[in-house]
Design a protein around this motif. Structure first.
Motif, PDB file in Angstrom:
ATOM      1  N   GLU A  35      50.968  12.659  10.092  1.00 25.03           N
ATOM      2  CA  GLU A  35      51.033  13.077  11.265  1.00 25.03           C
ATOM      3  C   GLU A  35      49.812  12.517  12.676  1.00 25.03           C
ATOM      4  N   SER A  36      50.817  13.022  13.975  1.00 22.49           N
ATOM      5  CA  SER A  36      49.815  12.699  15.012  1.00 22.49           C
ATOM      6  C   SER A  36      49.059  13.820  15.116  1.00 22.49           C
ATOM      7  N   ASN A  37      47.917  13.415  16.295  1.00 26.09           N
ATOM      8  CA  ASN A  37      47.532  13.876  16.609  1.00 26.09           C
ATOM      9  C   ASN A  37      46.689  13.381  18.327  1.00 26.09           C
ATOM     10  N   LYS A  38      46.076  14.199  18.530  1.00 22.74           N
ATOM     11  CA  LYS A  38      45.998  13.652  20.564  1.00 22.74           C
ATOM     12  C   LYS A  38      44.352  12.434  19.988  1.00 22.74           C
ATOM     13  N   GLN A  39      44.446  11.825  18.861  1.00 19.82           N
ATOM     14  CA  GLN A  39      43.246  10.783  18.812  1.00 19.82           C
ATOM     15  C   GLN A  39      44.362   9.925  18.537  1.00 19.82           C
ATOM     16  N   ALA A  40      45.217  10.006  17.962  1.00 22.06           N
ATOM     17  CA  ALA A  40      46.377   8.931  17.306  1.00 22.06           C
ATOM     18  C   ALA A  40      46.437   8.107  18.249  1.00 22.06           C
ATOM     19  N   VAL A  41      45.883   7.127  18.798  1.00 20.59           N
ATOM     20  CA  VAL A  41      46.274   6.045  19.761  1.00 20.59           C
ATOM     21  C   VAL A  41      47.463   4.926  18.679  1.00 20.59           C
ATOM     22  N   LEU A  42      46.604   4.450  18.082  1.00 18.23           N
ATOM     23  CA  LEU A  42      47.840   3.602  17.504  1.00 18.23           C
ATOM     24  C   LEU A  42      48.727   4.050  15.970  1.00 18.23           C
ATOM     25  N   ASN A  43      49.958   3.205  16.127  1.00 16.91           N
ATOM     26  CA  ASN A  43      50.480   3.835  14.652  1.00 16.91           C
ATOM     27  C   ASN A  43      50.936   2.227  14.210  1.00 16.91           C
ATOM     28  N   LEU A  44      51.429   2.741  13.014  1.00 15.39           N
ATOM     29  CA  LEU A  44      52.135   0.714  12.432  1.00 15.39           C
ATOM     30  C   LEU A  44      53.703   2.075  12.018  1.00 15.39           C
TER      31      LEU A  44
END
Length: 97
Positions: free
Chosen positions: A44-53
């Motif tokens: 799950e994404s959060n505010k600090q998640a600026v990278l994803n795969l």
């Protein structure tokens, strides 16, 4: 229908995720999912998640996102190392067959 698998590297920029790299995993779904399942990150994404795969399957010409994980910069560094090691291993084993 030909299927291929990629891991797409994305960065959040101006409120949306933009692709900045990709790894080609080949045509084997089980192998692609096995590599992706080893990666570090959160579902799950959060505010600090600026990278994803994203694990992406290309069916014919259409890309379909199979799974996504969100990660930190440190996670991305470790994941890149793991993906590269797995791809190197599979390529060198294929050459020995």
């Amino acid at each position: 229908m030909k299927r291929t698998f990629y891991i797409m590297l994305r960065m959040k920029s101006l409120g949306r995720y933009e692709c900045f790299g990709e790894f080609f995993l080949g045509n084997n779904r089980l192998r692609a999912e096995a590599v992706f399942s080893q990666l570090k990150g959160r579902n799950e994404s959060n505010k600090q998640a600026v990278l994803n795969l994203d694990l992406v399957e290309i069916k014919g010409e259409l890309p379909v996102t199979v799974k996504t994980i969100y990660c930190t910069l440190d996670d991305l560094a470790n994941n890149t190392k793991l993906i590269t090691r797995e791809l190197f291993r599979s390529k060198t084993l294929a050459l020995q067959d």
